[in-house]
Design an enzyme around this catalytic site. Structure first.
Site, short mmCIF file in Angstrom:
data_model
loop_
_atom_site.label_atom_id
_atom_site.label_comp_id
_atom_site.label_asym_id
_atom_site.label_seq_id
_atom_site.Cartn_x
_atom_site.Cartn_y
_atom_site.Cartn_z
N ASP A 122 12.10 -24.33 -5.88
CA ASP A 122 11.06 -23.36 -5.53
C ASP A 122 10.05 -24.07 -4.63
OD1 ASP A 122 9.26 -21.03 -5.63
OD2 ASP A 122 10.53 -20.43 -7.30
N HIS A 136 10.53 -19.24 -0.80
CA HIS A 136 10.38 -20.13 -1.95
C HIS A 136 11.00 -21.50 -1.66
CE1 HIS A 136 8.62 -17.46 -5.02
NE2 HIS A 136 9.36 -16.50 -4.50
N GLU A 149 10.66 -12.20 -2.64
CA GLU A 149 9.32 -12.63 -2.23
C GLU A 149 9.38 -13.49 -0.99
OE1 GLU A 149 6.99 -12.58 -6.47
OE2 GLU A 149 8.00 -14.44 -5.94
N ASP A 166 6.98 -14.88 -19.64
CA ASP A 166 5.77 -15.64 -19.30
C ASP A 166 4.53 -14.74 -19.35
OD1 ASP A 166 6.97 -14.42 -17.04
OD2 ASP A 166 5.79 -15.67 -15.67
N TRP A 209 9.38 -18.16 -16.70
CA TRP A 209 8.81 -18.86 -15.55
C TRP A 209 7.75 -19.81 -16.08
CZ3 TRP A 209 11.67 -17.76 -11.45
CH2 TRP A 209 12.30 -16.52 -11.36
N THR A 210 7.57 -20.94 -15.41
CA THR A 210 6.78 -22.00 -16.06
C THR A 210 5.52 -22.42 -15.31
OG1 THR A 210 8.28 -23.59 -15.04
CG2 THR A 210 8.75 -22.96 -17.32
C1 ACM Z 1 10.63 -13.30 -9.29
O1 ACM Z 1 9.93 -12.90 -10.23
N1 ACM Z 1 10.12 -14.06 -8.35
C2 ACM Z 1 12.03 -12.95 -9.22
#
Ligand code: ACM
Length: 525
Positions: A179, A252, A316, A408, A457-458
């Site tokens: 990312d 990303h 995104e 998250d 997600w962290t």
């Molecule tokens: C995402 O939440 N970026 C897939």
């Protein structure tokens, strides 16, 4: 701790179950007999149950625990199994080895929770209730995404996560490897991806507030070796779990651009590995070197990860850089595209075709459900309508609406919960209520929904403990629904979960006591 009652606590809930009464005793003399083809499952049973329960479970041709492949159970599919526990013997059968792996997890859950942890390994014998089970999952893709790009996690914690997934019969670990904030997989052809791209100078602290972003002062870094990733793949396969790698393209990619600026839309620009959270507008260029890069990276990815599915991101990705770039505009015109923005679908299509040529299935995040080429299996995350739009168009779909499957987000509005992704809570009940393929859709569209998965997600969960705290018990809810399908049985689930938490406790999984959190919060989903 609630008294364990396996008859009330199997999670996910088996398809058909009956309790004839009686008990089977396992002790130091109990041996395991694997019929041809069932050896890997017998090995898993010995590995998971033996040391924890303090029993040798030695292999023997006359063992009373029998595991067998049985073609007659072919109608139960790849993962279905039949389990009979009688007073004298246990028989686990399935048409495929994977079904036996699932059955092994049921056997674990039939044991008292202490037998999972090694805490009472000296007990010498354990009792299982007699039972007759036939079990088949509703959905073939029941996954968990772990974002190791924002926060690197040591491989040992991934192995533990795999074990926790396996206990819940989840079958896909989606590893978000790259990312803007970090690149975690070594690529021999591009060594700077790790030597430069796996380290950032600092990290944003919490969400961006009215005064902007705040930062810590600590570098964050980490990358796996290929040997570690192969070990993870093997470990997961031994538990019937596929590791699906994700390499984010064409957005990303800030960590990759820090390592190789020449791959950027603006090749002369020097960038740092990003230290902020959010959507970064720096993206890959569309010159030929970029596609050579994508091919080289994915060749090494395919070499490490045998998964048929390979995820190449896609979401995104603001196309403003391409719109401003003479080179990108020229490329769009040369390819006959109506606008530079159309380069996104073209880019994903080119890279997707490369995977297809290698016998793989490309997976992408969809922004609308309709922008990726049809050979993509899509993850519809942004809007509930996108999953249906994608299925209607003919895509295979993994439905992961963020308001139901992103763990998250906080589990409740309780101010003592740790910092989470801003937004309303995603409660235990929200997760359990999620229907990836609602019954109101036409059957042809429902049939294209492969399943669902939970995302961790962290940005805000820094280490394994915080990750597990976010995941549990909401991951139990996702696993229960994805395995059982139907319209859900919330009261039945909560009853089973109350007992199941004794297993989580035995395994040292940090979670809030149910009465203090998830179930209390559930009355206002
Ligand atoms: C995402 O939440 N970026 C897939």
């Amino acid at each position: 701790m609630p008294v364990p009652r396996p008859e009330r606590s199997l999670l996910p809930r088996p398809t058909r179950i009956s309790w004839p009464g009686g008990r089977l005793t396992l002790d130091r003399d109990t041996a395991v007999r694997a019929l041809p083809g069932a050896e890997p499952a017998a090995e898993l049973l010995r590995t998971l149950v033996g040391p924890a329960a303090g029993l040798p479970l030695a292999p023997a041709p006359d063992g009373r625990i029998v595991l067998a492949l049985d073609e007659q159970l072919g109608g139960l599919g790849e993962e279905g199994y039949g389990l009979t526990v009688g007073p004298q013997a246990l028989l686990l059968r399935a048409a495929h080895p994977t079904g036996l792996f699932r059955g092994v997890q049921t056997v674990r859950q039939l044991l008292p929770p202490e037998a999972l942890s090694g805490g009472a390994a000296g007990a010498g014998s354990w009792e299982l209730p007699c039972v007759e089970i036939t079990d088949v999952p509703a959905l073939p893709w029941r996954g968990a995404l772990l974002d190791v790009a924002r926060r690197f996690q040591p491989v040992g914690s991934l192995l533990r996560y795999v074990d926790l997934m396996a206990l819940h019969k989840l079958n896909v670990l989606h590893l978000h490897l790259t990312d803007d904030q970090g690149w975690r997989m070594p690529v021999d052809a591009y060594p700077r991806l790790v030597s430069v791209g796996s380290r950032r100078a600092r990290s944003q602290l919490g969400p961006t507030g009215p005064e902007g972003a705040r930062f810590d002062a600590e570098p964050h870094e980490g990358a796996y070796t290929k040997a570690e990733l192969r070990r993870l793949v093997r470990y997961a396969a031994e538990r019937g779990i596929t590791v699906v790698p994700e390499i984010e393209l064409p957005g990303h990619v800030r960590a990759a651009l820090a390592a190789y600026p020449e791959l950027g839309n603006d090749p002369g620009r020097r960038l740092e590995v990003w230290t902020r959270w959010g959507v970064c507008d720096t993206i890959l260029g569309v010159h030929d070197e970029v596609f050579a890069f994508c091919r080289a990276v994915l060749e090494e990815v395919m070499d490490v990860f045998p998964s048929v599915y390979v995820h190449i991101g896609g979401e995104e990705c603001p196309t403003t850089e391409w719109e401003r770039s003479p080179a990108a505009r020229e490329r769009a015109a040369a390819e006959g595209l109506e606008s530079p923005a159309a380069l996104h679908g073209w880019f994903m299509g080119r890279v997707g075709s490369f995977l297809v040529e290698h016998g793989r299935i490309p997976v992408g995040w969809t922004e609308t459900g309709t922008e990726l080429p049809l050979e993509f299996t899509v993850m519809a995350w942004r809007d509930a309508a996108h999953a249906r739009a994608a299925a209607r168009r003919g895509h295979q779909v993994i439905a992961v609406h963020h308001r139901s499957t992103y763990l998250d987000y906080a589990r409740s509005a309780d101010p003592s919960e740790p910092i989470a992704q801003p937004g309303p809570p995603v409660t235990l009940r929200t997760v359990h209520d999620y229907e990836p393929a609602p019954g109101t859709w036409p059957e042809a569209e429902r049939a294209r929904v492969l399943g669902t998965q939970a995302q961790v997600w962290t940005e805000y969960a820094r280490g394994p403990e915080e990750i597990e705290y976010l995941a549990f018990p909401r991951l139990c809810a996702l696993a229960d629904r994805a395995w059982s399908g139907g319209t859900g049985d919330w009261p039945g689930f909560t009853e089973r979960l109350r007992h199941h938490t004794a297993r989580l406790d035995a395994l040292g999984v940090p979670h809030r006591p149910l009465d203090a959190g998830p179930l209390a919060a559930a009355s206002a989903p």
